[in-house]
Design a protein around this motif. Structure first.
Motif, PDB file in Angstrom:
ATOM      1  N   ASP A  29       0.762  -1.179  -0.022  1.00  0.00           N
ATOM      2  CA  ASP A  29      -0.043   0.062  -0.026  1.00  0.00           C
ATOM      3  C   ASP A  29       0.893   1.366  -0.201  1.00  0.00           C
ATOM      4  O   ASP A  29       0.584   2.061  -0.678  1.00  0.00           O
ATOM      5  N   ILE A  30       1.739   1.324   0.712  1.00  0.00           N
ATOM      6  CA  ILE A  30       2.693   2.293   0.696  1.00  0.00           C
ATOM      7  C   ILE A  30       3.443   2.835  -0.700  1.00  0.00           C
ATOM      8  O   ILE A  30       3.342   3.408  -1.335  1.00  0.00           O
ATOM      9  N   ALA A  31       3.898   1.509  -1.378  1.00  0.00           N
ATOM     10  CA  ALA A  31       4.358   1.488  -2.616  1.00  0.00           C
ATOM     11  C   ALA A  31       3.181   2.133  -3.722  1.00  0.00           C
ATOM     12  O   ALA A  31       3.581   3.052  -4.444  1.00  0.00           O
ATOM     13  N   HIS A  32       2.103   1.829  -3.432  1.00  0.00           N
ATOM     14  CA  HIS A  32       1.024   2.211  -4.213  1.00  0.00           C
ATOM     15  C   HIS A  32       0.911   3.809  -4.288  1.00  0.00           C
ATOM     16  O   HIS A  32       0.517   4.429  -4.925  1.00  0.00           O
ATOM     17  N   LYS A  33       1.108   4.207  -2.962  1.00  0.00           N
ATOM     18  CA  LYS A  33       0.825   5.662  -2.604  1.00  0.00           C
ATOM     19  C   LYS A  33       1.878   6.535  -3.204  1.00  0.00           C
ATOM     20  O   LYS A  33       1.674   7.883  -3.731  1.00  0.00           O
ATOM     21  N   LEU A  34       3.015   6.096  -3.236  1.00  0.00           N
ATOM     22  CA  LEU A  34       4.134   6.441  -3.626  1.00  0.00           C
ATOM     23  C   LEU A  34       4.368   6.155  -5.222  1.00  0.00           C
ATOM     24  O   LEU A  34       5.324   6.878  -5.938  1.00  0.00           O
ATOM     25  N   GLN A  35       3.632   5.607  -5.921  1.00  0.00           N
ATOM     26  CA  GLN A  35       3.399   5.267  -7.451  1.00  0.00           C
ATOM     27  C   GLN A  35       4.552   4.631  -7.734  1.00  0.00           C
ATOM     28  O   GLN A  35       5.080   5.050  -8.940  1.00  0.00           O
ATOM     29  N   ILE A  36       5.065   3.780  -7.237  1.00  0.00           N
ATOM     30  CA  ILE A  36       5.905   2.950  -7.553  1.00  0.00           C
ATOM     31  C   ILE A  36       5.685   1.639  -7.492  1.00  0.00           C
ATOM     32  O   ILE A  36       4.726   1.211  -6.560  1.00  0.00           O
ATOM     33  N   SER A  37       6.574   0.564  -7.613  1.00  0.00           N
ATOM     34  CA  SER A  37       6.132  -0.885  -7.439  1.00  0.00           C
ATOM     35  C   SER A  37       6.861  -1.150  -5.989  1.00  0.00           C
ATOM     36  O   SER A  37       7.512  -0.601  -5.511  1.00  0.00           O
ATOM     37  N   GLU A  38       6.232  -2.252  -5.496  1.00  0.00           N
ATOM     38  CA  GLU A  38       6.682  -2.841  -4.274  1.00  0.00           C
ATOM     39  C   GLU A  38       8.172  -3.072  -4.311  1.00  0.00           C
ATOM     40  O   GLU A  38       8.960  -2.834  -3.295  1.00  0.00           O
ATOM     41  N   GLY A  39       8.518  -3.767  -5.367  1.00  0.00           N
ATOM     42  CA  GLY A  39       9.779  -4.168  -5.285  1.00  0.00           C
ATOM     43  C   GLY A  39      10.980  -2.834  -5.456  1.00  0.00           C
ATOM     44  O   GLY A  39      12.046  -2.922  -5.018  1.00  0.00           O
ATOM     45  N   GLU A  40      10.507  -1.862  -6.201  1.00  0.00           N
ATOM     46  CA  GLU A  40      11.184  -0.737  -6.109  1.00  0.00           C
ATOM     47  C   GLU A  40      11.293  -0.270  -4.826  1.00  0.00           C
ATOM     48  O   GLU A  40      12.247   0.601  -4.406  1.00  0.00           O
ATOM     49  N   LEU A  41      10.275  -0.156  -3.998  1.00  0.00           N
ATOM     50  CA  LEU A  41      10.532   0.484  -2.787  1.00  0.00           C
ATOM     51  C   LEU A  41      11.341  -0.351  -1.686  1.00  0.00           C
ATOM     52  O   LEU A  41      12.211   0.143  -0.899  1.00  0.00           O
ATOM     53  N   VAL A  42      11.423  -1.690  -1.829  1.00  0.00           N
ATOM     54  CA  VAL A  42      12.150  -2.501  -1.179  1.00  0.00           C
ATOM     55  C   VAL A  42      13.670  -2.226  -1.737  1.00  0.00           C
ATOM     56  O   VAL A  42      14.773  -2.228  -0.865  1.00  0.00           O
ATOM     57  N   ALA A  43      13.649  -2.150  -3.039  1.00  0.00           N
ATOM     58  CA  ALA A  43      15.322  -1.907  -3.617  1.00  0.00           C
ATOM     59  C   ALA A  43      15.877  -0.551  -2.973  1.00  0.00           C
ATOM     60  O   ALA A  43      17.201  -0.422  -3.140  1.00  0.00           O
ATOM     61  N   ALA A  44      15.060   0.406  -2.758  1.00  0.00           N
ATOM     62  CA  ALA A  44      15.438   1.666  -2.320  1.00  0.00           C
ATOM     63  C   ALA A  44      16.152   1.551  -0.995  1.00  0.00           C
ATOM     64  O   ALA A  44      16.860   2.510  -0.361  1.00  0.00           O
ATOM     65  N   HIS A  45      16.090   0.473  -0.216  1.00  0.00           N
ATOM     66  CA  HIS A  45      16.607   0.155   1.210  1.00  0.00           C
ATOM     67  C   HIS A  45      18.036  -0.530   1.077  1.00  0.00           C
ATOM     68  O   HIS A  45      18.183  -1.114   2.008  1.00  0.00           O
ATOM     69  N   LEU A  46      18.487  -0.750  -0.260  1.00  0.00           N
ATOM     70  CA  LEU A  46      19.885  -1.397  -0.023  1.00  0.00           C
ATOM     71  C   LEU A  46      20.959  -0.269  -0.166  1.00  0.00           C
ATOM     72  O   LEU A  46      20.566   0.988   0.189  1.00  0.00           O
ATOM     73  N   GLY A  47      22.043  -0.905   0.607  1.00  0.00           N
ATOM     74  CA  GLY A  47      23.018   0.062   0.719  1.00  0.00           C
ATOM     75  C   GLY A  47      23.178   0.644   2.224  1.00  0.00           C
ATOM     76  O   GLY A  47      22.315   0.109   3.138  1.00  0.00           O
ATOM     77  N   ALA A  48      23.949   1.668   2.452  1.00  0.00           N
ATOM     78  CA  ALA A  48      24.447   2.290   3.724  1.00  0.00           C
ATOM     79  C   ALA A  48      23.506   3.537   3.973  1.00  0.00           C
ATOM     80  O   ALA A  48      23.182   4.308   3.016  1.00  0.00           O
ATOM     81  N   PHE A  49      22.721   3.595   5.002  1.00  0.00           N
ATOM     82  CA  PHE A  49      21.941   4.909   5.408  1.00  0.00           C
ATOM     83  C   PHE A  49      21.506   4.755   7.074  1.00  0.00           C
ATOM     84  O   PHE A  49      21.723   3.649   7.507  1.00  0.00           O
ATOM     85  N   THR A  50      21.145   5.915   7.327  1.00  0.00           N
ATOM     86  CA  THR A  50      21.048   5.936   9.003  1.00  0.00           C
ATOM     87  C   THR A  50      19.616   5.221   9.381  1.00  0.00           C
ATOM     88  O   THR A  50      18.700   5.330   8.638  1.00  0.00           O
ATOM     89  N   ALA A  51      19.563   4.743  10.512  1.00  0.00           N
ATOM     90  CA  ALA A  51      18.218   4.219  10.884  1.00  0.00           C
ATOM     91  C   ALA A  51      17.110   5.308  11.068  1.00  0.00           C
ATOM     92  O   ALA A  51      16.196   4.787  11.250  1.00  0.00           O
ATOM     93  N   GLU A  52      17.555   6.510  11.160  1.00  0.00           N
ATOM     94  CA  GLU A  52      16.433   7.470  11.337  1.00  0.00           C
ATOM     95  C   GLU A  52      15.815   7.600  10.026  1.00  0.00           C
ATOM     96  O   GLU A  52      14.568   8.026   9.988  1.00  0.00           O
ATOM     97  N   GLU A  53      16.108   7.196   8.908  1.00  0.00           N
ATOM     98  CA  GLU A  53      15.695   7.360   7.651  1.00  0.00           C
ATOM     99  C   GLU A  53      14.420   6.307   7.379  1.00  0.00           C
ATOM    100  O   GLU A  53      13.391   6.569   7.034  1.00  0.00           O
ATOM    101  N   SER A  54      14.881   5.017   8.085  1.00  0.00           N
ATOM    102  CA  SER A  54      13.657   4.168   7.716  1.00  0.00           C
ATOM    103  C   SER A  54      14.043   2.907   8.644  1.00  0.00           C
ATOM    104  O   SER A  54      15.353   2.605   8.840  1.00  0.00           O
TER     105      SER A  54
END
Length: 349
Positions: A29-54
């Motif tokens: 549902d989050i991906a749908h609201k962001l107008q992307i696929s669920e796979g794209e939403l998951v793939a945005a979480h690859l790599g290094a980032f801070t815990a505050e982001e997500s």
């Protein structure tokens, strides 16, 4: 590009952890609201980032799908989830008896019963998410080339966490750069006009069926969609039913303790429940089975066609309830529980 991935991660974190959203905001549902696929939403979480982001982190997996599924046996009890637009099928158990041949995989270990069509699998990820209650949820999730979810495997409290970590390390892809390239979802081919169908040949072929698994080949042979075949079938083999048939069937099966086989799937996976059901509940548009080890969530308002289908086999007639949406896509199929070599149960029939 990194900034856009960061925005996606922050939007995801807000939707999952904000007090107003709680855990009701699902990845899909989050991906749908962001107008992307669920796979794209998951793939945005690859790599290094801070815990505050997500609260979510993902690792890309190598596309060694049969080997990966086979390795899941070491993880112990898991929750398997397969869905389409209208139905979610969840089963708990172990991934035993995995095999693959010609791009088709099987898991036949008892509670977890799967048919996996690996040609449709394009992306796989290991996910770790911090939930609103502070617990960590780990899963393996697989997507097609358009970024639509095919199959998900969730760890349970009793799962072997060390074996999971070893699996992720073994199958981790060398590419952990955020993002995936997605393709347009394939469109359903247009139906052949009824006038071009060899109706006499089709009727004769249906009447001479000897195995339910031969039905798909029959459709291909005569160039029929599944709903077209049901519409053109002889009356003794296919009968249109009221759209409320699924609710009545599940309710009566629970009341009378008639064991079922419930099939739900998509282009990359079919998941099967075999056995009795106990608790059937309607919540808004959702028709639910809420049992220990098996949950089904079916959108009754998406049912556009319901059919009673009879197929001849060497063991006698086999009857099923088949549900379709407005586009003619199969939502779910329900059979009486049986094994090859067994006649169909009288209480189911």
């Amino acid at each position: 590009m990194q900034a856009s991935f960061s925005r996606l991660r922050q939007a995801f974190g807000h939707a999952r952890l904000s007090p107003s959203a709680g855990q009701s905001a699902r990845h899909r549902d989050i991906a749908h609201k962001l107008q992307i696929s669920e796979g794209e939403l998951v793939a945005a979480h690859l790599g290094a980032f801070t815990a505050e982001e997500s609260p979510l982190r993902a690792q890309r997996l190598q596309p060694l799908w049969p080997e990966l599924i086979e390795a899941c046996e070491a993880l112990g009890d898991l929750m398997a989830l397969t869905r389409n637009e209208s139905c979610v099928h969840e089963k708990t158990g172990a991934y035993r008896g995995a095999s693959a041949q010609g791009g088709v995989g099987l898991v036949l270990g008892g509670a977890i019963d799967l048919r996996l069509f690996y040609r449709a699998w394009a992306h796989g990820f290991a996910l770790s998410e911090r939930l609103a209650d502070g617990a960590e949820q780990r899963s393996l999730q697989f997507f097609d080339a358009s970024g639509q979810a095919i199959h998900k495997i969730f760890l349970r409290p009793e799962s072997n966490q060390a074996a999971y970590q070893a699996l992720v390390q073994r199958f981790a892809h060398e590419d952990q750069v955020p993002g995936i390239q997605v393709e347009a979802a394939p469109t359903e081919p247009a139906e052949k006009p009824d006038a071009e169908i060899d109706l006499a040949g089709f009727h004769a072929a249906w009447a001479s069926l000897r195995d339910t698994h031969d039905f798909f080949a029959l459709l291909r042979r005569f160039g029929l969609s599944r709903t077209q075949a049901l519409r053109l079938a002889e009356p003794q083999f296919a009968q249109a039913l009221p759209l409320a048939a699924a609710q009545e069937l599940l309710s009566r099966a629970a009341q009378e303790a008639v064991p079922l086989m419930v099939f739900t799937g998509n282009a990359g996976a079919i998941q099967i429940h075999s056995g009795p059901i106990q608790r059937v509940a309607v919540m808004g548009p959702w028709l639910n089975v809420l049992d220990a080890g098996f949950n089904l969530h079916l959108r009754e308002d998406h049912i556009a066609q319901a059919w009673l289908v009879r197929k001849p086999t060497v063991d006698g007639l086999v009857c099923s309830l088949e549900l379709f949406d407005a586009q003619g896509r199969n939502i779910a199929m329900m059979f009486g529980e049986r094994k090859p070599g067994q006649a169909e149960r009288c209480d189911w029939r």
